[in-house]
Design an enzyme around this catalytic site. Structure first.
Site, PDB file in Angstrom:
ATOM      1  N   SER A  81       0.826  -1.212   0.000  1.00 15.61           N
ATOM      2  CA  SER A  81       0.000   0.000   0.000  1.00 15.61           C
ATOM      3  C   SER A  81       0.856   1.257   0.000  1.00 15.61           C
ATOM      4  O   SER A  81       1.990   1.265   0.484  1.00 15.61           O
ATOM      5  CB  SER A  81      -0.915   0.019   1.221  1.00 15.61           C
ATOM      6  OG  SER A  81      -1.748  -1.108   1.231  1.00 15.61           O
TER       7      SER A  81
HETATM    8  N1  SAH Z   1      -1.009  -4.597   4.079  1.00 11.21           N
HETATM    9  C1  SAH Z   1      -0.235  -4.702   2.838  1.00 11.21           C
HETATM   10  C2  SAH Z   1      -1.115  -4.583   1.613  1.00 11.21           C
HETATM   11  C3  SAH Z   1      -1.586  -5.914   1.160  1.00 11.21           C
HETATM   12  S1  SAH Z   1      -2.548  -5.892  -0.316  1.00 11.21           S
HETATM   13  C4  SAH Z   1       0.848  -3.632   2.870  1.00 11.21           C
HETATM   14  O1  SAH Z   1       1.397  -3.390   3.890  1.00 11.21           O
HETATM   15  O2  SAH Z   1       1.198  -3.090   1.860  1.00 11.21           O
HETATM   16  C5  SAH Z   1      -3.984  -6.733   0.267  1.00 11.21           C
HETATM   17  C6  SAH Z   1      -3.802  -8.165   0.686  1.00 11.21           C
HETATM   18  O3  SAH Z   1      -5.070  -8.635   1.107  1.00 11.21           O
HETATM   19  C7  SAH Z   1      -3.333  -9.125  -0.400  1.00 11.21           C
HETATM   20  O4  SAH Z   1      -2.148  -9.743  -0.002  1.00 11.21           O
HETATM   21  C8  SAH Z   1      -4.483 -10.136  -0.519  1.00 11.21           C
HETATM   22  O5  SAH Z   1      -4.045 -11.461  -0.773  1.00 11.21           O
HETATM   23  C9  SAH Z   1      -5.106 -10.023   0.865  1.00 11.21           C
HETATM   24  N2  SAH Z   1      -6.482 -10.514   0.990  1.00 11.21           N
HETATM   25  C10 SAH Z   1      -7.515 -10.367   0.111  1.00 11.21           C
HETATM   26  N3  SAH Z   1      -8.625 -10.980   0.592  1.00 11.21           N
HETATM   27  C11 SAH Z   1      -8.282 -11.500   1.819  1.00 11.21           C
HETATM   28  C12 SAH Z   1      -8.991 -12.263   2.809  1.00 11.21           C
HETATM   29  N4  SAH Z   1     -10.275 -12.630   2.660  1.00 11.21           N
HETATM   30  N5  SAH Z   1      -8.320 -12.622   3.927  1.00 11.21           N
HETATM   31  C13 SAH Z   1      -7.015 -12.302   4.108  1.00 11.21           C
HETATM   32  N6  SAH Z   1      -6.297 -11.588   3.202  1.00 11.21           N
HETATM   33  C14 SAH Z   1      -6.919 -11.201   2.062  1.00 11.21           C
END
Ligand code: SAH
Length: 213
Positions: A60
Site C-alpha cells: 500500500s
Molecule cells: N497490508 C499490505 C497490503 C496488502 S494488499 C501492505 O502493507 O502493503 C492486500 C492483501 O489482502 C493481499 O495480499 C491479498 O491477498 C489479501 N487478501 C484479500 N482478501 C483477503 C482475505 N479474505 N483474507 C485475508 N487476506 C486477504
C-alpha cells in the site's frame, strides 16, 4: 544512512498530506519500507505510491497506511492497550507500522505465498507483538476476538458481518468499501454498542477474496 534520510522525506510528505498523529508518523519513520519490496524496485521504496509485490498484490501507498492507522487510533489515549486485527498482510509493511503503534497485532493473509513472504520480510524486525495468521479474513479471527480495531487492506462491496461482531465496544473498523469506486469507511462502536459510520476519502485497494490458497 541514505535510506533513513529518504525515509524522513517520505514521512514529511505523509504529514503534508494531512496525517498529524505523531505516534503514527514516528512509527512510519522507524519501519524500513525497502525491506518489503523486491530488490529490483527497492530504489522506489520510499516513493509515496503503491508498488507491486507478488501474486498480483501491492504494497500500500505510505500515505494510505498512515491514514488508516491514524483513523483506527483516533481518540485513543493509550494505543499500547489495543489489540488489533489487520486483514491482508501482503508483504507485511503495514503490519510492521501498526505493531509500532498498538499493543498487539494479528495480521491475517489468505495467500500462503504472501504469508510466508511477510514472515521472511519481518524476521529481521523482531516484532514480538506481531502475530501472522494464514486464513480467510472475511471471517475475522474469532479465536482472538474481540478487537479494539480492525483494519482492512483489501476492498469489498460491504463490510463482512464477522468484523462487526468481533469489534469491541469503543473500537473502530477502518476498511475500503465499494466495487467500482471505493471509499475508506470508518465504523465505530461506542461504549453502549451503538454503531456509527463515516465515509472518508476515495481510495483504490485490491479486492477481498474468499478462501485460503
Ligand atoms: N497490508 C499490505 C497490503 C496488502 S494488499 C501492505 O502493507 O502493503 C492486500 C492483501 O489482502 C493481499 O495480499 C491479498 O491477498 C489479501 N487478501 C484479500 N482478501 C483477503 C482475505 N479474505 N483474507 C485475508 N487476506 C486477504
Amino acid at each position: 544512512m541514505v535510506s533513513e534520510r529518504v525515509r524522513e522525506r517520505m514521512v514529511e510528505r505523509v504529514r503534508e498530506q494531512g496525517v498529524r498523529d505523531q505516534r503514527v508518523l514516528d512509527a512510519m519513520a522507524r519501519v524500513p519500507r525497502h525491506v518489503f519490496v523486491d530488490a529490483a524496485i527497492s530504489s522506489r521504496a520510499y516513493e509515496d505510491t503503491a508498488l507491486p509485490i507478488s501474486h498480483g498484490q501491492t504494497i500500500s501507498q505510505p500515505y494510505i497506511v498512515a491514514r488508516t492507522i491514524e483513523l483506527a487510533v483516533a481518540g485513543v489515549q493509550d494505543p499500547q492497550s489495543m489489540k488489533v486485527l489487520e486483514v491482508g498482510t501482503g508483504c507485511g509493511y503495514a503490519a510492521a507500522v501498526l505493531a509500532h503503534v498498538v499493543g498487539q497485532v494479528y495480521s491475517i493473509e489468505r495467500l500462503r505465498a504472501l504469508h510466508d513472504l511477510a514472515r521472511a520480510n519481518l524476521r529481521s524486525l523482531r516484532l514480538s507483538n506481531l502475530h501472522l495468521v494464514l486464513g480467510d479474513g472475511l471471517l475475522g479471527l474469532p479465536a482472538q476476538a474481540p478487537f479494539d480495531a480492525i483494519l482492512a487492506a483489501a476492498a469489498g462491496a460491504e463490510m463482512p458481518p464477522a468484523w462487526l461482531e468481533q469489534l469491541a465496544p469503543g473500537g473502530a473498523i477502518v476498511a475500503p468499501v465499494g466495487v467500482e469506486t471505493q471509499h475508506l469507511v470508518v465504523v465505530r462502536r461506542d461504549a453502549t454498542g451503538r454503531m456509527m459510520r463515516k465515509v472518508e476519502e476515495e481510495v483504490r485497494f485490491v479486492p477481498l477474496r474468499s478462501g485460503v490458497q
